[in-house]
Design an enzyme around this catalytic site. Structure first.
Site, short mmCIF file in Angstrom:
data_model
loop_
_atom_site.label_atom_id
_atom_site.label_comp_id
_atom_site.label_asym_id
_atom_site.label_seq_id
_atom_site.Cartn_x
_atom_site.Cartn_y
_atom_site.Cartn_z
N HIS A 33 -0.68 -5.52 2.38
CA HIS A 33 -1.12 -6.73 3.07
C HIS A 33 -2.65 -6.85 3.04
CE1 HIS A 33 -1.55 -9.99 5.95
NE2 HIS A 33 -2.51 -9.26 6.48
N GLY A 59 -23.82 9.28 -6.93
CA GLY A 59 -25.04 9.44 -6.13
C GLY A 59 -24.80 9.18 -4.66
N PHE A 60 -24.05 8.14 -4.37
CA PHE A 60 -23.83 7.78 -2.96
C PHE A 60 -23.15 8.92 -2.20
CE2 PHE A 60 -21.47 5.96 0.56
CZ PHE A 60 -22.44 5.19 1.16
N CYS A 94 4.57 -9.25 4.21
CA CYS A 94 4.83 -10.37 5.12
C CYS A 94 6.09 -11.15 4.73
CB CYS A 94 3.62 -11.29 5.18
SG CYS A 94 2.21 -10.52 5.99
N GLN A 125 -32.52 -0.77 -5.11
CA GLN A 125 -32.58 -0.12 -3.80
C GLN A 125 -33.77 -0.69 -3.03
OE1 GLN A 125 -30.60 1.81 -2.15
NE2 GLN A 125 -29.14 2.60 -3.66
ZN LIG Z 1 0.78 -10.23 4.20
#
Ligand SMILES: [Zn+2]
Length: 394
Positions: free
Chosen positions: A335, A97-98, A309, A189
């Protein structure tokens, strides 16, 4: 046999934050939880092995996209969505629907349903409540959604009309729903109107769903308005059923949503930002294209436990984006998804230990919020509509 269940394990003493557990045929989801979005049966740039390693417990996929391509019948013939994308954990599909209501100029709605033209080939299709339930039953997700009409949040008259239709459609979806291994959620809604939200929450809880979503937020209203609607709505939903805030995923909104008793979130934000070279950090967003990272030997976030990382420098990520290497998208996405899933793990631990308000305060004190974030995401979605539904839609 119990297919779907929700256990409320603990409620915070000073906020409405809740610790819970959702049970599905494909495993459990510790809540509050964030679901990465796999629009076209893939979380962009990641594979299921990455998602498992990241600790994702729920993936969202879009019915609109899968209905058009490859087609729900194809997915069903290949064993359903879990088998098709080789994700054996819980999956949630939206109703489509969106996306359909985002097709400004390409759709017309009536009480029967929404008539729209495909963004792929212009072909005409009709989504009715019965149809979207049938399609979602073919896809086979663990949690499926009612067809709703997502109205422009500030237009009172349109919201009244859309709400009446959403309620009739919710009842029709409930009648059409036939697979007992899938949990069908209702969607509240009502735009930015407290009385409409109240009316919607009361009507839908009267129908009796195993879970409730709050839709039509983060679509152009201010953050203050969104939080106010959550204040009004969440408390009217039954405490023993999960509450799902659709399409919201900025870190500060996750914290504010949890504060107001939300259990589930989904958003394309971490994956979309990653493809635009933007990374979440504890201090706010950074952009990897920035020249200041050219020779930076530090990781994107010191102390971050994600694969990116642990192995790569900012200088390397900067280089990958400058050179338009495909690996850039994967490493940045890893990340960002890790960042939000780790935030949710920290939130759950804090609720369990009675220190959620302290965690929230500490995080928000260090995190620079982009004030118009909601609006930016919305402009990206509605302003550039041609990009919107061909890319990720929420
Ligand atoms: Zn990270």
């Amino acid at each position: 046999m119990h297919f779907f269940g929700f256990s409320l394990l603990h409620t915070d003493a000073t906020t409405c934050a809740r610790l819970g557990r959702i049970t599905t045929p494909h495993g459990e989801i510790a809540t509050p939880a964030f679901a990465p979005v796999g629009t076209q049966a893939t979380v962009k740039a990641l594979d299921p092995r990455d998602l498992r390693e990241l600790g994702a417990e729920l993936i969202l996929s879009n019915t609109y996209h899968l209905y058009l391509r490859p087609g729900a019948g194809v997915v069903a013939a290949l064993g359903g969505l879990h088998r098709f994308m080789d994700w054996d954990g819980p999956i949630l599909t939206d109703s489509g629907g969106f996306q359909v209501f985002s097709l400004a100029g390409r759709r017309t709605s009536s009480d029967e349903g929404v008539l729209f033209r495909s963004h792929i080939d212009g072909s005409q299709h009709l989504f009715t409540p019965e149809m979207v339930i049938h399609v979602q039953e073919q896809l086979g997700a663990d949690i499926i959604m009612c067809l709703d009409e997502c109205a422009e949040p500030h237009d009172r008259a349109y919201n009244e009309q859309a709400l009446a239709r959403t309620h009739v459609w919710a009842a029709r979806c409930l009648t059409a729903h036939s697979r007992p291994d899938q949990a069908l959620f209702g969607i509240v809604q009502g735009g930015i109107w407290a009385d409409l939200r109240q009316q919607s929450a009361e009507y839908l809880t009267g129908l009796g769903f195993p879970g409730y979503a709050i839709g039509g937020l983060s679509v152009g209203e201010s953050k203050a308005q969104m939080y106010a609607m959550l204040d009004v709505t969440a408390r009217l939903l039954p405490a023993d059923k999960p509450r799902y805030l659709m399409g919201v995923g900025a870190p500060e909104d996750l914290l504010e949503g949890v504060t107001r008793g939300i259990d589930l979130f989904d958003c394309v934000l971490p994956t979309r930002l990653a493809r635009n070279a933007a990374l979440f950090t504890r201090r706010g967003r950074i952009n990897l294209r920035n020249a200041r990272f050219e020779q930076d030997a530090a990781p994107a976030e010191v102390g971050c436990g994600c694969y990116t990382c642990r192995h790569f420098t900012l200088a390397y990520l900067h280089h990958l984006f400058k050179a338009e290497e495909l690996l850039a998208y994967r490493l940045a996405t890893i990340h960002n998804v890790h960042f939000l899933l780790q935030l949710m793990r920290n939130i759950r631990a804090a609720i369990a230990q009675g220190r959620f308000p302290a965690l929230k305060e500490e995080f928000l004190a260090g995190y620079r919020v982009i004030p118009e974030e909601t609006r930016d995401a919305n402009q990206e979605r509605r302003g550039a509509a041609h990009k919107t539904y061909t890319d990720e839609a929420r």
